[in-house]
Design a protein around this motif. Structure first.
Motif, short mmCIF file in Angstrom:
data_model
loop_
_atom_site.label_atom_id
_atom_site.label_comp_id
_atom_site.label_asym_id
_atom_site.label_seq_id
_atom_site.Cartn_x
_atom_site.Cartn_y
_atom_site.Cartn_z
N ASP A 59 9.93 62.88 -31.66
CA ASP A 59 10.23 61.46 -31.72
C ASP A 59 9.26 60.74 -32.65
O ASP A 59 9.09 59.54 -32.59
CB ASP A 59 10.28 60.83 -30.32
N ASP A 77 19.06 67.23 -36.73
CA ASP A 77 17.93 66.47 -36.18
C ASP A 77 17.18 67.22 -35.08
O ASP A 77 16.31 66.66 -34.43
CB ASP A 77 18.39 65.11 -35.66
N VAL A 106 17.84 62.69 -26.09
CA VAL A 106 18.68 61.96 -27.05
C VAL A 106 18.22 60.51 -27.16
O VAL A 106 18.15 59.96 -28.27
CB VAL A 106 20.17 62.04 -26.66
N SER A 107 17.88 59.89 -26.05
CA SER A 107 17.42 58.51 -26.05
C SER A 107 16.17 58.34 -26.91
O SER A 107 16.06 57.40 -27.71
CB SER A 107 17.13 58.06 -24.61
N ILE A 129 17.03 58.73 -30.66
CA ILE A 129 17.66 57.51 -31.18
C ILE A 129 16.62 56.41 -31.36
O ILE A 129 16.58 55.74 -32.40
CB ILE A 129 18.81 57.06 -30.26
N GLY A 149 14.68 56.53 -34.40
CA GLY A 149 15.43 56.41 -35.66
C GLY A 149 15.65 57.73 -36.35
O GLY A 149 15.94 57.77 -37.54
N ARG A 199 17.89 60.19 -35.15
CA ARG A 199 19.18 60.79 -34.77
C ARG A 199 20.08 60.89 -36.00
O ARG A 199 20.28 59.90 -36.71
CB ARG A 199 19.86 59.96 -33.69
N ARG A 200 20.62 62.06 -36.25
CA ARG A 200 21.58 62.29 -37.33
C ARG A 200 22.84 62.86 -36.71
O ARG A 200 22.88 64.01 -36.30
CB ARG A 200 21.04 63.28 -38.36
N ARG A 201 23.88 62.06 -36.68
CA ARG A 201 25.15 62.50 -36.07
C ARG A 201 25.95 63.34 -37.05
O ARG A 201 25.80 63.23 -38.26
CB ARG A 201 25.97 61.29 -35.65
#
Length: 87
Positions: A23, A46, A72-73, A76, A79, A81-83
């Motif tokens: 993170d 990610d 996941v939280s 995100i 900044g 997170r790569r979907r």
């Protein structure tokens, strides 16, 4: 350093898998994965997919064990997170 790992509950290719994230930065994540012995090919946008047999070693090296939702939280919130692309 804040590297996080969820429990190995994700099945695939006859094994169970965890997700390893940072993170803070991808550089931190890649460095930790190298120390853990996880190959670069295990990196997926990610996170790293880590086999169950390396879970305890990851925690011993300093990865924080968290649940999947928290993982996941935190990704995100950082900044990072790569979907997957839609399509």
């Amino acid at each position: 350093m804040t590297v996080l790992i969820d429990r190995p509950i994700w099945p695939g290719r006859g094994r169970m898998w965890s997700h390893l994230i940072s993170d803070v930065s991808y550089d931190e994540l890649h460095e930790f994965a190298r120390r853990l012995g996880v190959p670069e090919r295990a990196f997926d946008r990610d996170h790293y997919d880590v086999p169950a047999e390396l879970y305890d070693q990851a925690v011993a090296l300093g990865a924080e064990a968290v649940g999947g939702k928290e993982l996941v939280s935190r990704l995100i919130a950082a900044g990072l997170r790569r979907r997957k692309p839609r399509g």
